[in-house]
Write a protein that holds these residues in place. Structure first.
Motif, PDB file in Angstrom:
ATOM      1  N   LYS A  47       1.266   6.468   3.669  1.00 58.70           N
ATOM      2  CA  LYS A  47      -0.483   6.942   3.432  1.00 58.70           C
ATOM      3  C   LYS A  47      -0.400   6.777   1.831  1.00 58.70           C
ATOM      4  O   LYS A  47       0.161   7.384   1.127  1.00 58.70           O
ATOM      5  N   THR A  48      -1.225   6.000   1.053  1.00 61.90           N
ATOM      6  CA  THR A  48      -2.256   5.190   0.423  1.00 61.90           C
ATOM      7  C   THR A  48      -3.469   5.470   0.259  1.00 61.90           C
ATOM      8  O   THR A  48      -4.280   5.418   1.356  1.00 61.90           O
ATOM      9  N   LEU A  49      -3.873   6.335  -0.692  1.00 62.83           N
ATOM     10  CA  LEU A  49      -4.878   6.088  -1.286  1.00 62.83           C
ATOM     11  C   LEU A  49      -5.405   4.672  -1.883  1.00 62.83           C
ATOM     12  O   LEU A  49      -4.803   4.531  -3.620  1.00 62.83           O
ATOM     13  N   MET A  50      -6.700   4.404  -2.024  1.00 66.60           N
ATOM     14  CA  MET A  50      -6.918   3.065  -2.404  1.00 66.60           C
ATOM     15  C   MET A  50      -8.371   2.662  -2.265  1.00 66.60           C
ATOM     16  O   MET A  50      -9.502   3.081  -1.810  1.00 66.60           O
ATOM     17  N   PRO A  51      -8.875   1.796  -3.355  1.00 65.64           N
ATOM     18  CA  PRO A  51     -10.693   1.508  -3.753  1.00 65.64           C
ATOM     19  C   PRO A  51     -10.599   1.058  -2.322  1.00 65.64           C
ATOM     20  O   PRO A  51      -9.897   0.221  -1.685  1.00 65.64           O
ATOM     21  N   LEU A  52     -11.942   1.459  -1.799  1.00 65.17           N
ATOM     22  CA  LEU A  52     -12.323   1.342  -0.271  1.00 65.17           C
ATOM     23  C   LEU A  52     -12.645  -0.414  -0.538  1.00 65.17           C
ATOM     24  O   LEU A  52     -13.043  -1.211   0.767  1.00 65.17           O
ATOM     25  N   VAL A  53     -13.362  -1.578  -1.281  1.00 66.38           N
ATOM     26  CA  VAL A  53     -13.330  -2.779  -1.225  1.00 66.38           C
ATOM     27  C   VAL A  53     -11.935  -3.416  -0.552  1.00 66.38           C
ATOM     28  O   VAL A  53     -12.574  -4.296  -0.196  1.00 66.38           O
ATOM     29  N   ILE A  54     -11.635  -2.700  -1.182  1.00 67.09           N
ATOM     30  CA  ILE A  54     -10.021  -3.153  -0.657  1.00 67.09           C
ATOM     31  C   ILE A  54      -9.592  -3.768   1.192  1.00 67.09           C
ATOM     32  O   ILE A  54      -9.411  -4.183   1.612  1.00 67.09           O
ATOM     33  N   LEU A  55      -9.955  -1.420   1.434  1.00 62.24           N
ATOM     34  CA  LEU A  55     -10.075  -1.854   2.672  1.00 62.24           C
ATOM     35  C   LEU A  55     -10.472  -2.221   3.784  1.00 62.24           C
ATOM     36  O   LEU A  55     -10.061  -3.257   4.886  1.00 62.24           O
ATOM     37  N   GLU A  56     -12.293  -2.921   2.833  1.00 69.06           N
ATOM     38  CA  GLU A  56     -13.211  -3.180   3.418  1.00 69.06           C
ATOM     39  C   GLU A  56     -13.014  -4.798   3.850  1.00 69.06           C
ATOM     40  O   GLU A  56     -13.854  -5.475   4.795  1.00 69.06           O
ATOM     41  N   ASN A  57     -11.803  -5.427   3.382  1.00 74.10           N
ATOM     42  CA  ASN A  57     -10.953  -6.748   3.806  1.00 74.10           C
ATOM     43  C   ASN A  57     -10.659  -6.590   4.374  1.00 74.10           C
ATOM     44  O   ASN A  57     -10.836  -7.683   5.275  1.00 74.10           O
ATOM     45  N   ASN A  58      -9.834  -5.787   5.744  1.00 76.17           N
ATOM     46  CA  ASN A  58      -9.769  -5.825   6.868  1.00 76.17           C
ATOM     47  C   ASN A  58     -10.604  -5.194   8.016  1.00 76.17           C
ATOM     48  O   ASN A  58      -9.846  -5.146   8.860  1.00 76.17           O
TER      49      ASN A  58
END
Length: 1156
Positions: free
Chosen positions: A841-852
């Motif tokens: 599990k990893t917290l990361m900026p939402l903009v990165i996740l939104e690429n996928n």
């Protein structure tokens, strides 16, 4: 044509017309209470004239009291009236049969003018006099006739003058002349005392004038008897205070009967002065019996009696009040009888274009237009006691206005628009009869109704409907709805055809109707009824000629309507009472009841009417002048003719033969006309006449009620808490203020070891049972030998040749091997399938996740729990498109900034009296600031505690994110707020057990909930509302979760084969070891068997040796009963005694033994 017919019918049949109305006060509405009016009696009309006086200000109204009918009437002159004034003289001039006044005082100055009123022409005229006397501060007067001429005698003093003077006016000459009586008032008055006032009474006996001058506070004074013809003073008497006459008495009305002067003093006596012997020692007195006499009251002498009007009187000898009653003192030789001819009666000043409503068993009146003023006063009337009360409201009232729209419901009435001193308005105010407060409602809408007058309004919680009206340019036909929950206007319909001003409105079963008004600014009637279906948003065909006039009385009784009176263009009154059913069919009756521009209300079983426009006849109307009227029309009287079957008004119930008011703790509405319903638990109603459950107020903070029909709440016990609307006390330790969170955990297999153990036990028991069966049955043994897997492992002799053979032991161990293999294979495969999983599990900026991820969505459930809820919390059957967010019209969800693929709502109430509302949205997409708001606007939407549980599908397949929050609501206009942070989550997996890709949300508390949501008690009458808002704050970070297999399948298979090979070797070794033990034990057994045979053979050999050697052995010596020794002991003995092999060999060589 019908109206013309009715008009002529009314004129020709006026004597036979029905009169349904009856005045409440027998003498009618009279002048407002006052002092120092002008009064005179007309013997020709047998009426008393009253003009002006002083109340809160100086007055100029003109009234008559008919001594025949004992009824008050107001007179509106057709001319300019005299200046407003008090203390003016009043008298009747017989020359023109006119009522005249002279002098008096007004604000700022003293008057000495004379005016006369002609009753025939209803006009005032000023009498311009020659050589007028100076203005008198105080004076007495007497109008009399002498030798066929009329005279007016006045005696008084000017301002700051110490000498009183007298003047006489000759009506025929229209001139004033000074008269002979003059005196220094300081001889019996203390000029510096503010309480001092010169009082003068004048009576005329034949040609003698009797003048009684005295101080208003002492009995010191003078009495003059003068000859009018000779202008000589024939007698002058000074009188002072002494024992028989205490000081500070009060002298009032005087009358001369024969040669005795009767004058009232104190409050219980009359002085008697013989004018032929007026000395003070000859005075006597008689007592007054009956009503307490008035003071500062003008009077007239009539037929051995004195009639007083107004002034003030005492209440229980302590409190005094200004009155408008008429009192008559009948003078008898030995006593005076005081009787009342017109009761003191307080009522609102005369007005028109005002409002009146029935609330809580009383009538409530506001505003309107007087003759030359607008009103902003609020009055209440109790029909039981017949008492009006002017209310001193706690806060500021609306501006004085008329022709406003008004409606009532529960404990409030509403006014809207109208016309005030600044012009037309469109503001709205609410008056609460319980709190005695006015509240202005400020709309938040951009589009609102225009300023206007003559609109009508109805109120149905939580909406007010406003229709029609007019301004200086046009008439309106628009219908507006005002929502008290959010203070917004909405226009529902704008009619181009039917426009109405001064209409009356009604609403019944969702249908709005308006009738009884005018179709233009001239007041011509609107013949068509306007009807609008509010539920389906469409117009309905209305009835025609529902009412015959404009601005009459229009009252809706369900689907029927009653119309009374009205006018046509202010040109003609309509003396018609009509009743129409829903289909327009009904009846009409010519009536003496003519009324327009009045306030009216249906109360108990009567229609109460107040004020209205003034008229002299059916065709002479004065639309801007108010009619002094307060009466009622009994529905029972109308019903006796036409069998209408009208129910009691709301707040009353029908009990056998009459309507009775509902007692405290109960209420009655249109749905319960024959009984009063009890208020629910958690509420109370301390007043009678309630019309709605909304008048059952929730118990306030710190109180509770556990009974139905309560009129008061109980104090909360110490150590307990009772929130608003509590039905029972709650332990303080259970006060709701907690926050709980349940979140997904690190992945762990859900498989338990129990199934594995049970599987192993089952396989083991099966193997054991099979082995037992094998050992028991030979046939099975042959089968088992054939499956021997270990054929090459049976030769254990070193140096011997290997042999492949199948044995029973090999078959048994083969079964054991197969069973163990099955257990291992199944267990290892399951472990591989379920526990060979790694999660990160990893917290990361939402903009990165939104690429996928194209979008984040999840199923979200919000569960609202309203503890100790005060109403139904019921779910009605509604259309599918409507019910996804609505349980009912008064219980619904609103969603802001959330996209959904589907929604559902469910409402229910449990046995603990808690209302549970579950809202679910499917595939929800949360935005940055999203919200879900629950609104409950039922009749008693109150709760002692609110719990919100929000649960969202996490992206992790087998888990969800859930947060609980609780609080206790407090009164406030804003919703109770719950705040949640939303973290978008993204899940991926390479394992077939899980979805390849999922999205969801993780929730967490953002802040402590904020209390609110319940209306203040004073707002309950317009909008009972409890609202809860759940706020979502979407964060800028996201949670990424990934799962994959820890080992590959090739490694797993290789390991599995290695495990099975190792297992085969272990089982083979175990079989070999077991087989070796079994062989060893078998050989040992064989050796024993061999030794036993050897021992037996030895004995046989010994016997053989004895037979062959007779020298050594005698056969007779051999016992016949020889028995072989015990074999066990013999074998052991033999083993110990047996010679060794070397000994046997040597013996063999010596003795030549031969083995047999």
């Amino acid at each position: 044509m019908l109206l013309i017919t009715l008009f002529f019918m009314a004129r020709s049949q006026s004597s036979s017309m029905d009169k349904f109305s009856k005045e409440i006060h027998e003498t009618g509405i009279g002048p407002e209470p006052r002092e120092y009016s002008s009064i005179a009696y007309s013997s020709l009309l047998n009426k008393i004239f009253i003009f002006g006086g002083f109340s809160k200000s100086y007055l100029d109204d003109l009234w008559t009291f008919d001594l025949t009918s004992l009824h008050w009437s107001i007179i509106y002159p057709n001319s300019i009236s005299p200046t407003k004034r008090s203390t003016a003289s009043g008298f009747i001039s017989n020359q023109y049969d006119e009522f005249c006044i002279y002098g008096g005082k007004t604000k700022g100055y003293i008057l000495n003018d004379m005016w006369c009123f002609n009753s025939q022409y209803r006009m005032w005229r000023e009498v311009y006099q020659s050589f007028k006397p100076p203005p008198f501060e105080s004076f007495g007067y007497k109008k009399f006739e002498l030798n066929g001429n009329e005279y007016l005698l006045i005696i008084g003093n000017e301002i700051l003058e110490k000498v009183a003077k007298s003047y006489m006016y000759d009506f025929s000459e229209n001139t004033w002349n000074a008269w002979i009586v003059t005196f220094d008032i300081t001889s019996f008055m203390i000029i510096l005392s503010v309480d001092q006032k010169l009082m003068i009474n004048i009576e005329v006996y034949e040609d003698l004038a009797i003048v009684l001058a005295y101080s208003s506070c002492d009995i010191n004074g003078k009495l003059f008897i003068s000859n009018i013809t000779s202008s000589l003073i024939t007698k002058e008497v000074d009188f002072f205070t002494y024992n028989q006459f205490p000081d500070k008495y009060f002298i009032s009305g005087c009358i001369l009967i024969d040669h005795y002067l009767f004058s009232q003093y104190l409050s219980c006596r009359y002085l008697i002065i013989d004018i032929f012997s007026p000395e003070q020692e000859n005075w006597s007195f008689i007592y007054i019996y009956g009503q307490v006499p008035f003071r500062n009251a003008p009077y007239i002498a009539l037929d051995n009696s004195i009639i007083y009007f107004g002034g003030f009187t005492f209440f229980y000898s302590e409190v005094f009040y200004i009155t408008n009653g008429i009192q008559r003192h009948m003078i008898y030789p030995t006593y005076v009888s005081s009787i009342t001819q017109a009761e003191h009666y307080i009522s609102p000043p005369n007005r028109l274009a005002h409002s009146m409503h029935s609330i809580r068993g009383k009538l409530w009146l506001f505003g309107g237009k007087g003759q030359d003023t607008l009103f902003a006063d609020t009055w209440s009337y109790d029909p039981v006691t017949n008492i009006w009360n002017l209310l001193n409201t706690i806060n500021k009232s609306p501006t004085a206005r008329s022709h406003f729209a008004s409606a009532s419901g529960t404990d409030i009435f509403i006014i809207w628009g109208g016309e005030d001193d600044s012009g037309l308005t469109n503001d709205m105010f609410i008056y609460n009869v319980i709190k005695n407060t006015w509240t202005e409602k400020i709309s938040s809408s951009l589009s609102i109704p225009s300023k206007r007058k003559g609109a009508c309004m109805v109120f149905e919680v939580p909406f007010a409907y406003i229709y029609g009206g007019m301004d200086s340019n046009k008439l309106y036909g628009d219908l507006w709805r005002y929502d008290f929950r959010d203070n917004t206007y909405e226009i529902l319909y704008e009619s181009k055809d039917i426009k109405c001003v001064f209409c009356s409105c009604n609403i019944y079963e969702g249908v709005f109707s308006a009738a009884g008004g005018g179709s233009d600014s001239e007041g011509n009637k609107q013949t068509n009824e306007f009807k609008y279906d509010i539920v389906n948003m469409k117009t309905l065909p209305g009835r025609t000629d529902l009412c015959f006039g404009s601005e009459g009385i229009y009252i809706g009784f369900g689907i029927s309507a009653l119309c009374i009176g009205g006018h046509i263009g202010y040109r003609m009154l309509i003396p018609v009472l009509s009743f129409r059913y829903y289909d327009g069919i009904g009846y009409s009756s010519v009536s003496q009841d003519v009324v327009y521009s009045a306030a009216f209300a249906f109360h108990n079983y009567d229609i109460y009417i107040h004020g209205g426009g003034y008229y002299l006849s059916q065709t002479v109307l004065f639309k801007d002048l108010p009619l002094p009227y307060f009466g009622k029309i009994s529905i029972d009287y109308i019903d006796s003719f036409n069998n209408l079957k009208i129910n009691c008004s709301e707040g009353f119930y029908f009990d056998k033969t009459s309507c009775k008011i509902c007692p405290p703790g109960t209420y009655s509405n249109s749905s319960s006309p024959f009984e009063c319903l009890k208020c629910p638990k958690g509420c109370y109603n301390p007043y009678k006449g309630a019309t709605s459950i909304r008048q059952c107020y929730p118990c306030e903070e710190g109180t509770f009620n556990d009974k139905y029909g309560a009129k008061a709440c109980k104090i909360c016990p110490e150590g307990f808490q009772c929130s608003t609307g509590s039905q029972k006390p709650y332990d303080s330790s259970t006060k709701l203020s907690s926050i709980q969170s349940i979140q997904p955990k690190i992945y762990k297999t859900n498989n338990s070891n129990s199934w594995e153990n049970w599987f192993q036990y089952a396989v083991g028991i099966t193997v054991i049972a099979f082995i037992i069966l094998t050992l028991k049955f030979n046939r099975i043994q042959q089968l088992i030998m054939n499956i021997d897997y270990f054929t090459s492992s049976h030769n254990h002799e070193i140096g011997e040749f290997m042999q492949l053979k199948k044995t029973l032991i090999g078959g048994i161990f083969t079964i054991i091997f197969f069973g163990a293999s099955i257990v291992i294979i199944v267990s290892v495969i399951m472990v591989y399938m379920t526990e060979n999983i790694t999660e990160i599990k990893t917290l990361m900026p939402l903009v990165i996740l939104e690429n996928n991820v194209n979008k984040f969505s999840a199923n979200i459930m919000i569960k609202f729990m309203l503890h100790n809820y005060g109403d139904l919390c019921a779910q009605k059957d509604m259309d599918q498109t409507y019910s996804s967010r609505y349980c009912s019209d008064n219980l619904y969800i609103t969603v802001d900034n959330i996209d959904t693929k589907g929604e559902s709502i469910k409402c229910s109430k449990d046995t603990e009296n808690s209302c549970q509302v579950v809202y679910q949205c499917y595939k929800c997409e949360i935005s940055i600031n999203s919200a879900v708001k629950l609104t409950l606007s039922e009749d008693s939407s109150y709760s002692t505690g609110i719990t919100v549980n929000v649960t969202s599908d996490s992206s992790i397949p087998e888990s969800s994110s859930s947060v609980f929050m609780s609080l206790s609501p407090t009164p406030g206009s804003e919703p109770s707020q719950f705040y949640f942070s939303v973290i978008p989550s993204y899940f991926t997996s390479t394992i077939s057990l899980f979805p390849h890709e999922l999205t969801g949300y993780h929730l967490s508390p953002a802040s402590t909930p904020s209390q609110g949501s319940e209306n203040y008690i004073e707002d309950l009458s317009v909008a009972t509302q409890l609202s809860v808002q759940v706020n979502f704050n979407k964060l800028s970070t996201g949670l990424y979760t990934s799962r994959y297999q820890g080992q590959s399948a090739l490694i797993f298979i290789s390991g599995l084969f290695g495990t099975l090979s190792g297992l085969s070797g272990i089982v083979g070794i175990a079989m070999s070891y077991s087989e070796e033990i079994i062989v060893r034990k078998r050989k040992k057994k064989d050796k024993r068997t061999t030794l036993e045979r050897i021992i037996e053979n030895q004995h046989i050999c010994q016997m053989n040796f004895k037979e062959n050697n007779d020298d050594d052995v005698n056969s007779s010596q051999i016992p016949r009963n020889f028995v072989a020794p015990d074999m066990t002991s013999s074998i052991e003995s033999l083993r110990l005694a047996m010679p060794t092999a070397s000994v046997l060999t040597s013996n063999y060589k010596k003795n030549n033994w031969v083995s047999s």
